[in-house]
Design an enzyme around this catalytic site. Structure first.
Site, PDB file in Angstrom:
ATOM      1  N   TYR A 143      50.153  39.389  32.590  1.00  0.00           N
ATOM      2  CA  TYR A 143      50.864  39.005  33.815  1.00  0.00           C
ATOM      3  C   TYR A 143      52.370  39.284  33.693  1.00  0.00           C
ATOM      4  CZ  TYR A 143      47.222  36.503  36.453  1.00  0.00           C
ATOM      5  OH  TYR A 143      46.131  36.171  37.206  1.00  0.00           O
ATOM      6  N   LYS A 194      39.169  39.518  23.587  1.00  0.00           N
ATOM      7  CA  LYS A 194      38.411  40.757  23.400  1.00  0.00           C
ATOM      8  C   LYS A 194      38.921  41.421  22.124  1.00  0.00           C
ATOM      9  CE  LYS A 194      36.091  43.100  25.883  1.00  0.00           C
ATOM     10  NZ  LYS A 194      34.643  43.435  25.694  1.00  0.00           N
ATOM     11  N   ASP A 227      33.891  38.618  27.761  1.00  0.00           N
ATOM     12  CA  ASP A 227      32.787  39.065  28.627  1.00  0.00           C
ATOM     13  C   ASP A 227      31.527  38.244  28.354  1.00  0.00           C
ATOM     14  OD1 ASP A 227      32.645  40.249  26.099  1.00  0.00           O
ATOM     15  OD2 ASP A 227      31.793  42.143  26.811  1.00  0.00           O
ATOM     16  N   ASP A 251      42.293  33.277  34.239  1.00  0.00           N
ATOM     17  CA  ASP A 251      42.274  33.370  35.703  1.00  0.00           C
ATOM     18  C   ASP A 251      40.854  33.635  36.182  1.00  0.00           C
ATOM     19  OD1 ASP A 251      43.325  33.630  38.346  1.00  0.00           O
ATOM     20  OD2 ASP A 251      43.191  35.807  38.130  1.00  0.00           O
ATOM     21  N   ASP A 255      37.874  30.808  37.891  1.00  0.00           N
ATOM     22  CA  ASP A 255      37.239  30.956  39.213  1.00  0.00           C
ATOM     23  C   ASP A 255      35.726  30.878  39.065  1.00  0.00           C
ATOM     24  OD1 ASP A 255      39.633  31.352  40.616  1.00  0.00           O
ATOM     25  OD2 ASP A 255      38.783  32.990  41.804  1.00  0.00           O
TER      26      ASP A 255
HETATM   27  C1  IPM Z   1      45.646  31.384  40.233  1.00  0.00           C
HETATM   28  C2  IPM Z   1      45.936  32.468  41.236  1.00  0.00           C
HETATM   29  C3  IPM Z   1      47.240  33.137  40.841  1.00  0.00           C
HETATM   30  C4  IPM Z   1      47.051  33.788  39.498  1.00  0.00           C
HETATM   31  C5  IPM Z   1      47.772  34.134  41.886  1.00  0.00           C
HETATM   32  C6  IPM Z   1      47.870  33.545  43.261  1.00  0.00           C
HETATM   33  C7  IPM Z   1      49.097  34.700  41.465  1.00  0.00           C
HETATM   34  O1  IPM Z   1      44.880  33.335  41.325  1.00  0.00           O
HETATM   35  O2  IPM Z   1      46.460  30.466  40.069  1.00  0.00           O
HETATM   36  O3  IPM Z   1      44.570  31.421  39.619  1.00  0.00           O
HETATM   37  O4  IPM Z   1      46.532  34.921  39.401  1.00  0.00           O
HETATM   38  O5  IPM Z   1      47.420  33.168  38.503  1.00  0.00           O
HETATM   39 MN    MN Z   2      43.120  32.783  40.147  1.00  0.00          MN
END
Ligand code: IPM
Ligand code: MN
Length: 369
Positions: A143, A194, A227, A251, A255
Protein backbone atom coordinates in the site's frame (compact mmCIF):
# COMPACT_ATOMS: atom_id res chain seq x y z
CA UNK A 1 -15.29 13.24 38.67
CA UNK A 2 -16.20 11.78 35.32
CA UNK A 3 -13.56 11.13 32.73
CA UNK A 4 -13.58 13.28 29.62
CA UNK A 5 -12.83 11.66 26.29
CA UNK A 6 -12.50 13.60 23.06
CA UNK A 7 -14.02 11.79 20.08
CA UNK A 8 -13.53 12.97 16.52
CA UNK A 9 -16.26 11.75 14.17
CA UNK A 10 -15.30 11.56 10.50
CA UNK A 11 -18.46 10.31 8.83
CA UNK A 12 -17.09 10.44 5.30
CA UNK A 13 -19.15 9.47 2.27
CA UNK A 14 -22.10 7.36 1.16
CA UNK A 15 -23.77 5.60 4.08
CA UNK A 16 -21.06 6.91 6.46
CA UNK A 17 -23.11 9.84 7.83
CA UNK A 18 -26.24 7.70 8.32
CA UNK A 19 -24.53 4.98 10.29
CA UNK A 20 -22.44 7.45 12.32
CA UNK A 21 -25.61 9.24 13.48
CA UNK A 22 -26.60 5.98 15.18
CA UNK A 23 -23.15 5.68 16.76
CA UNK A 24 -23.51 9.15 18.27
CA UNK A 25 -26.84 8.10 19.78
CA UNK A 26 -25.20 5.02 21.31
CA UNK A 27 -22.35 7.17 22.67
CA UNK A 28 -24.89 9.49 24.34
CA UNK A 29 -26.60 6.48 25.90
CA UNK A 30 -23.30 5.16 27.30
CA UNK A 31 -22.55 8.64 28.63
CA UNK A 32 -25.89 8.76 30.51
CA UNK A 33 -25.29 5.38 32.08
CA UNK A 34 -21.63 5.60 33.08
CA UNK A 35 -19.04 7.89 34.51
CA UNK A 36 -17.69 9.37 31.27
CA UNK A 37 -18.28 12.43 29.17
CA UNK A 38 -17.68 12.28 25.44
CA UNK A 39 -16.70 15.56 23.85
CA UNK A 40 -17.78 15.00 20.26
CA UNK A 41 -16.32 16.95 17.37
CA UNK A 42 -17.16 16.33 13.71
CA UNK A 43 -15.16 16.85 10.56
CA UNK A 44 -14.90 15.52 7.02
CA UNK A 45 -12.73 12.95 5.29
CA UNK A 46 -12.72 11.39 1.82
CA UNK A 47 -14.97 12.80 -0.87
CA UNK A 48 -16.81 15.01 1.62
CA UNK A 49 -13.48 16.57 2.61
CA UNK A 50 -12.51 17.03 -1.02
CA UNK A 51 -15.76 18.91 -1.65
CA UNK A 52 -15.21 21.12 1.39
CA UNK A 53 -11.42 21.59 1.56
CA UNK A 54 -10.17 20.45 -1.86
CA UNK A 55 -8.23 17.52 -0.31
CA UNK A 56 -9.41 14.15 1.06
CA UNK A 57 -7.71 14.83 4.43
CA UNK A 58 -6.83 18.36 5.47
CA UNK A 59 -3.92 19.19 7.79
CA UNK A 60 -6.37 20.72 10.29
CA UNK A 61 -8.48 17.56 10.34
CA UNK A 62 -5.37 15.43 10.84
CA UNK A 63 -4.26 17.67 13.70
CA UNK A 64 -7.68 17.29 15.37
CA UNK A 65 -7.46 13.53 14.91
CA UNK A 66 -4.08 13.41 16.61
CA UNK A 67 -5.40 15.45 19.54
CA UNK A 68 -8.49 13.32 20.11
CA UNK A 69 -8.63 10.23 22.33
CA UNK A 70 -10.18 8.25 19.50
CA UNK A 71 -11.36 8.78 15.94
CA UNK A 72 -14.61 7.21 14.77
CA UNK A 73 -14.80 6.91 11.01
CA UNK A 74 -17.72 6.04 8.70
CA UNK A 75 -16.62 5.18 5.18
CA UNK A 76 -15.07 6.87 2.17
CA UNK A 77 -15.49 6.78 -1.60
CA UNK A 78 -18.07 7.11 -4.34
CA UNK A 79 -18.48 7.39 -8.08
CA UNK A 80 -18.58 11.17 -7.90
CA UNK A 81 -14.86 11.29 -7.09
CA UNK A 82 -13.68 8.36 -9.25
CA UNK A 83 -12.18 10.56 -11.94
CA UNK A 84 -10.09 12.75 -9.65
CA UNK A 85 -6.34 12.61 -9.74
CA UNK A 86 -5.22 9.51 -7.79
CA UNK A 87 -3.71 11.61 -4.98
CA UNK A 88 -7.04 13.36 -4.37
CA UNK A 89 -9.28 10.31 -4.30
CA UNK A 90 -11.32 9.69 -1.13
CA UNK A 91 -9.37 6.49 -0.35
CA UNK A 92 -6.16 8.53 -0.06
CA UNK A 93 -7.71 10.37 2.89
CA UNK A 94 -8.17 7.10 4.71
CA UNK A 95 -4.70 5.80 3.83
CA UNK A 96 -3.10 9.09 4.94
CA UNK A 97 -4.83 9.21 8.29
CA UNK A 98 -3.76 5.62 9.01
CA UNK A 99 -0.18 6.37 7.99
CA UNK A 100 0.13 9.79 9.64
CA UNK A 101 -1.24 8.52 12.94
CA UNK A 102 0.96 5.42 12.66
CA UNK A 103 -1.99 3.07 13.21
CA UNK A 104 -0.08 -0.06 12.30
CA UNK A 105 -2.32 -2.72 13.85
CA UNK A 106 -5.76 -3.24 12.38
CA UNK A 107 -7.96 -5.62 14.37
CA UNK A 108 -10.80 -7.17 12.44
CA UNK A 109 -12.81 -9.65 14.49
CA UNK A 110 -15.11 -11.98 12.57
CA UNK A 111 -17.66 -13.18 15.02
CA UNK A 112 -20.77 -15.05 14.00
CA UNK A 113 -23.75 -14.10 16.15
CA UNK A 114 -25.94 -17.15 16.77
CA UNK A 115 -28.93 -15.44 15.18
CA UNK A 116 -26.91 -14.87 12.01
CA UNK A 117 -25.82 -18.43 11.40
CA UNK A 118 -28.34 -18.89 8.59
CA UNK A 119 -27.32 -15.67 6.84
CA UNK A 120 -23.85 -17.06 6.14
CA UNK A 121 -23.12 -18.45 2.72
CA UNK A 122 -21.50 -21.44 4.44
CA UNK A 123 -23.29 -24.33 6.13
CA UNK A 124 -24.41 -23.38 9.62
CA UNK A 125 -22.23 -25.99 11.38
CA UNK A 126 -19.15 -24.40 9.81
CA UNK A 127 -19.86 -20.92 11.17
CA UNK A 128 -21.86 -21.49 14.35
CA UNK A 129 -19.71 -20.20 17.21
CA UNK A 130 -17.12 -18.71 14.84
CA UNK A 131 -14.85 -16.21 16.60
CA UNK A 132 -11.66 -15.28 14.76
CA UNK A 133 -9.56 -12.17 14.86
CA UNK A 134 -7.61 -10.92 11.88
CA UNK A 135 -4.70 -8.65 12.76
CA UNK A 136 -3.83 -6.77 9.57
CA UNK A 137 -0.63 -4.73 9.30
CA UNK A 138 -1.95 -1.33 8.22
CA UNK A 139 0.82 1.17 7.51
CA UNK A 140 3.34 -0.76 5.44
CA UNK A 141 3.62 -3.25 2.60
CA UNK A 142 2.50 -2.70 -0.96
CA UNK A 143 0.00 0.00 0.00
CA UNK A 144 2.86 2.37 0.77
CA UNK A 145 6.05 0.85 -0.70
CA UNK A 146 8.33 2.82 -3.03
CA UNK A 147 8.96 2.92 -5.94
CA UNK A 148 5.42 3.20 -7.20
CA UNK A 149 3.68 4.79 -10.13
CA UNK A 150 2.85 4.37 -13.78
CA UNK A 151 5.83 4.86 -16.09
CA UNK A 152 6.05 5.08 -19.84
CA UNK A 153 8.89 3.50 -21.76
CA UNK A 154 10.34 5.05 -24.93
CA UNK A 155 8.41 2.57 -27.10
CA UNK A 156 5.16 3.77 -25.52
CA UNK A 157 4.65 0.71 -23.31
CA UNK A 158 3.37 1.64 -19.88
CA UNK A 159 4.33 -0.12 -16.63
CA UNK A 160 2.38 0.05 -13.39
CA UNK A 161 4.67 -0.34 -10.38
CA UNK A 162 4.04 -1.03 -6.70
CA UNK A 163 6.50 -2.33 -4.16
CA UNK A 164 5.92 -4.74 -1.32
CA UNK A 165 8.45 -4.02 1.42
CA UNK A 166 8.61 -4.64 5.14
CA UNK A 167 11.24 -3.85 7.75
CA UNK A 168 11.97 -6.09 10.73
CA UNK A 169 10.44 -3.56 13.12
CA UNK A 170 7.24 -3.21 11.09
CA UNK A 171 6.77 -6.97 11.24
CA UNK A 172 7.80 -7.36 14.87
CA UNK A 173 5.47 -4.73 16.28
CA UNK A 174 2.36 -6.14 14.62
CA UNK A 175 3.39 -9.68 15.53
CA UNK A 176 3.59 -8.64 19.20
CA UNK A 177 0.03 -7.30 19.04
CA UNK A 178 -1.19 -10.58 17.54
CA UNK A 179 0.54 -12.73 20.18
CA UNK A 180 -0.61 -10.46 22.99
CA UNK A 181 -4.24 -10.65 21.85
CA UNK A 182 -4.05 -14.40 21.24
CA UNK A 183 -2.80 -14.93 24.79
CA UNK A 184 -6.12 -13.47 26.01
CA UNK A 185 -8.16 -15.67 23.64
CA UNK A 186 -7.51 -19.22 22.46
CA UNK A 187 -3.74 -18.70 22.48
CA UNK A 188 -3.15 -19.53 18.81
CA UNK A 189 -1.68 -17.40 16.02
CA UNK A 190 -1.60 -18.24 12.32
CA UNK A 191 0.80 -16.03 10.38
CA UNK A 192 0.06 -15.68 6.65
CA UNK A 193 2.35 -14.63 3.82
CA UNK A 194 3.65 -15.91 0.49
CA UNK A 195 7.17 -16.90 1.48
CA UNK A 196 7.12 -19.44 -1.36
CA UNK A 197 7.33 -16.60 -3.89
CA UNK A 198 8.18 -13.35 -2.05
CA UNK A 199 11.30 -12.31 -0.14
CA UNK A 200 9.18 -9.98 1.98
CA UNK A 201 7.23 -13.10 2.90
CA UNK A 202 10.40 -14.92 3.95
CA UNK A 203 11.34 -12.02 6.22
CA UNK A 204 7.78 -11.89 7.56
CA UNK A 205 7.94 -15.59 8.54
CA UNK A 206 11.40 -15.25 10.11
CA UNK A 207 10.51 -12.18 12.15
CA UNK A 208 7.18 -13.53 13.41
CA UNK A 209 9.03 -16.72 14.45
CA UNK A 210 11.70 -14.60 16.18
CA UNK A 211 9.14 -12.72 18.30
CA UNK A 212 7.39 -15.99 19.05
CA UNK A 213 10.56 -17.73 20.20
CA UNK A 214 11.88 -14.82 22.26
CA UNK A 215 8.76 -13.19 23.67
CA UNK A 216 5.69 -15.41 23.35
CA UNK A 217 6.87 -19.05 23.35
CA UNK A 218 3.68 -20.13 25.12
CA UNK A 219 1.41 -19.04 22.31
CA UNK A 220 0.91 -21.65 19.60
CA UNK A 221 2.22 -20.38 16.25
CA UNK A 222 1.65 -21.80 12.80
CA UNK A 223 2.51 -20.40 9.37
CA UNK A 224 0.31 -20.59 6.30
CA UNK A 225 0.57 -19.32 2.75
CA UNK A 226 -2.02 -16.61 2.21
CA UNK A 227 -3.71 -18.42 -0.67
CA UNK A 228 -4.11 -21.52 1.46
CA UNK A 229 -5.53 -19.32 4.24
CA UNK A 230 -8.15 -17.96 1.82
CA UNK A 231 -9.12 -21.53 1.01
CA UNK A 232 -9.10 -22.70 4.66
CA UNK A 233 -11.34 -19.78 5.64
CA UNK A 234 -14.17 -21.20 3.55
CA UNK A 235 -13.30 -24.86 4.15
CA UNK A 236 -13.06 -24.80 7.94
CA UNK A 237 -12.94 -21.29 9.41
CA UNK A 238 -13.17 -22.43 13.02
CA UNK A 239 -9.62 -23.81 12.86
CA UNK A 240 -8.37 -20.21 13.31
CA UNK A 241 -8.02 -18.08 16.42
CA UNK A 242 -5.83 -15.07 15.52
CA UNK A 243 -4.55 -14.54 11.96
CA UNK A 244 -1.71 -12.04 11.53
CA UNK A 245 -0.88 -10.89 8.04
CA UNK A 246 0.30 -8.02 5.89
CA UNK A 247 -1.67 -5.04 4.62
CA UNK A 248 -2.85 -6.42 1.28
CA UNK A 249 -3.52 -10.02 2.31
CA UNK A 250 -5.25 -8.67 5.41
CA UNK A 251 -7.50 -6.49 3.28
CA UNK A 252 -8.58 -9.45 1.20
CA UNK A 253 -8.81 -12.09 3.92
CA UNK A 254 -10.83 -9.81 6.18
CA UNK A 255 -13.49 -9.23 3.50
CA UNK A 256 -13.68 -12.98 3.07
CA UNK A 257 -13.94 -13.57 6.81
CA UNK A 258 -16.60 -10.86 7.05
CA UNK A 259 -18.85 -12.67 4.63
CA UNK A 260 -18.65 -15.85 6.73
CA UNK A 261 -20.52 -14.01 9.45
CA UNK A 262 -23.49 -13.29 7.20
CA UNK A 263 -22.97 -9.73 6.03
CA UNK A 264 -20.23 -7.22 5.49
CA UNK A 265 -22.57 -4.88 7.37
CA UNK A 266 -21.68 -6.58 10.65
CA UNK A 267 -17.91 -6.27 10.92
CA UNK A 268 -16.17 -3.67 13.08
CA UNK A 269 -12.50 -2.78 13.17
CA UNK A 270 -9.97 -1.04 15.37
CA UNK A 271 -6.75 0.54 14.11
CA UNK A 272 -4.21 1.02 16.86
CA UNK A 273 -0.87 2.73 17.31
CA UNK A 274 1.84 2.05 19.87
CA UNK A 275 1.41 2.96 23.55
CA UNK A 276 3.03 6.26 24.49
CA UNK A 277 4.68 7.16 27.79
CA UNK A 278 1.25 7.90 29.33
CA UNK A 279 0.11 4.40 28.46
CA UNK A 280 -2.35 5.70 25.90
CA UNK A 281 -2.35 5.05 22.19
CA UNK A 282 -3.69 6.65 19.04
CA UNK A 283 -6.71 4.84 17.70
CA UNK A 284 -9.29 4.89 14.96
CA UNK A 285 -12.42 2.77 14.69
CA UNK A 286 -14.32 2.05 11.50
CA UNK A 287 -16.60 -0.56 9.97
CA UNK A 288 -14.96 -2.97 7.53
CA UNK A 289 -17.66 -2.23 4.94
CA UNK A 290 -17.36 0.60 2.41
CA UNK A 291 -19.50 3.64 1.63
CA UNK A 292 -22.13 1.63 -0.33
CA UNK A 293 -23.16 4.53 -2.60
CA UNK A 294 -25.93 2.40 -4.15
CA UNK A 295 -27.96 2.50 -0.92
CA UNK A 296 -26.74 5.83 0.50
CA UNK A 297 -29.47 8.23 1.61
CA UNK A 298 -32.17 5.55 1.57
CA UNK A 299 -32.13 4.99 5.31
CA UNK A 300 -31.67 1.24 4.92
CA UNK A 301 -27.94 0.84 5.72
CA UNK A 302 -26.96 -1.46 8.55
CA UNK A 303 -25.43 0.59 11.41
CA UNK A 304 -24.26 -2.50 13.34
CA UNK A 305 -20.65 -2.59 12.11
CA UNK A 306 -20.21 1.04 13.16
CA UNK A 307 -21.90 0.50 16.51
CA UNK A 308 -19.71 -2.55 17.15
CA UNK A 309 -16.68 -0.44 16.18
CA UNK A 310 -17.67 2.00 18.91
CA UNK A 311 -17.86 -0.98 21.28
CA UNK A 312 -14.28 -1.80 20.30
CA UNK A 313 -13.35 1.82 21.02
CA UNK A 314 -14.73 1.54 24.56
CA UNK A 315 -12.69 -1.60 25.11
CA UNK A 316 -9.39 -0.76 23.46
CA UNK A 317 -9.16 3.00 24.06
CA UNK A 318 -11.05 3.56 27.31
CA UNK A 319 -10.83 0.20 29.14
CA UNK A 320 -14.63 0.17 29.35
CA UNK A 321 -14.92 -3.59 28.84
CA UNK A 322 -18.23 -3.83 30.65
CA UNK A 323 -19.95 -1.18 28.52
CA UNK A 324 -18.38 -2.67 25.39
CA UNK A 325 -19.76 -6.12 26.23
CA UNK A 326 -23.19 -4.63 26.92
CA UNK A 327 -23.30 -3.14 23.42
CA UNK A 328 -22.32 -6.49 21.89
CA UNK A 329 -24.98 -8.27 23.94
CA UNK A 330 -27.62 -5.71 22.94
CA UNK A 331 -26.84 -6.18 19.26
CA UNK A 332 -27.03 -9.93 19.66
CA UNK A 333 -30.39 -9.71 21.46
CA UNK A 334 -31.96 -7.41 18.86
CA UNK A 335 -30.83 -9.73 16.05
CA UNK A 336 -32.03 -12.85 17.81
CA UNK A 337 -35.41 -11.18 18.38
CA UNK A 338 -35.64 -11.15 14.58
CA UNK A 339 -35.01 -7.47 13.92
CA UNK A 340 -32.83 -7.01 10.84
CA UNK A 341 -31.83 -4.37 8.34
CA UNK A 342 -32.37 -5.03 4.63
CA UNK A 343 -28.95 -6.66 4.10
CA UNK A 344 -29.71 -9.37 6.68
CA UNK A 345 -33.39 -9.96 6.23
CA UNK A 346 -34.68 -13.54 6.29
CA UNK A 347 -38.20 -14.92 5.85
CA UNK A 348 -39.50 -14.42 9.39
CA UNK A 349 -37.57 -11.26 10.22
CA UNK A 350 -38.87 -7.77 10.88
CA UNK A 351 -37.25 -5.23 8.57
CA UNK A 352 -35.83 -2.15 10.28
CA UNK A 353 -34.47 1.07 8.83
CA UNK A 354 -31.06 2.40 9.89
CA UNK A 355 -32.62 4.71 12.50
CA UNK A 356 -34.99 2.03 13.80
CA UNK A 357 -32.09 -0.41 14.20
CA UNK A 358 -30.13 2.21 16.14
CA UNK A 359 -33.14 2.88 18.38
CA UNK A 360 -33.77 -0.83 19.00
CA UNK A 361 -30.16 -1.38 20.04
CA UNK A 362 -30.23 1.64 22.33
CA UNK A 363 -33.49 0.53 23.99
CA UNK A 364 -31.95 -2.86 24.60
CA UNK A 365 -28.76 -1.28 25.89
CA UNK A 366 -30.72 0.84 28.38
CA UNK A 367 -32.33 -2.33 29.71
CA UNK A 368 -29.00 -4.13 29.90
CA UNK A 369 -27.27 -1.38 31.89
C1 IPM B 1 -10.46 -1.32 3.91
C2 IPM B 1 -10.72 -0.66 2.58
C3 IPM B 1 -9.57 0.28 2.30
C4 IPM B 1 -8.31 -0.53 2.17
C5 IPM B 1 -9.79 1.19 1.07
C6 IPM B 1 -11.09 1.93 1.12
C7 IPM B 1 -8.65 2.14 0.89
O1 IPM B 1 -10.92 -1.60 1.61
O2 IPM B 1 -10.33 -0.63 4.93
O3 IPM B 1 -10.42 -2.56 3.95
O4 IPM B 1 -8.02 -1.09 1.09
O5 IPM B 1 -7.59 -0.63 3.16
MN1 MN C 1 -10.95 -3.67 2.30
Amino acid sequence: MSKLYKLLILSGDGIGPEVMDEVIKVAKCVEEKSDVVFEIQKDDIGGAAYDRYGVPLSDETLAKAKESHAVLLGAVGGEKWDNLDFSLRPEQGLLSIRKEMDLFANLRPALCFESMVDASSLKSELVSGLDILIVRELTGGIYFGEPRGIEEKSDGTRIGINTQSYTTEEIRRVARIAFELASKRDNRVTSCEKSNVMESGILWREEVSYIHKNEYPNVELSHMYADNCAMQLVRNPKQFDVIVTDNLFGDILSDEAAMLTGSLGMLPSASLGAFDSNNSRKSLYEPVHGSAPDIAGKGIANPIASILSFAMCLKYSFNMDKESDLINQSVNKVLSDGYKTADLIGDDDKNLSTVEMGDKIINQLKQNF
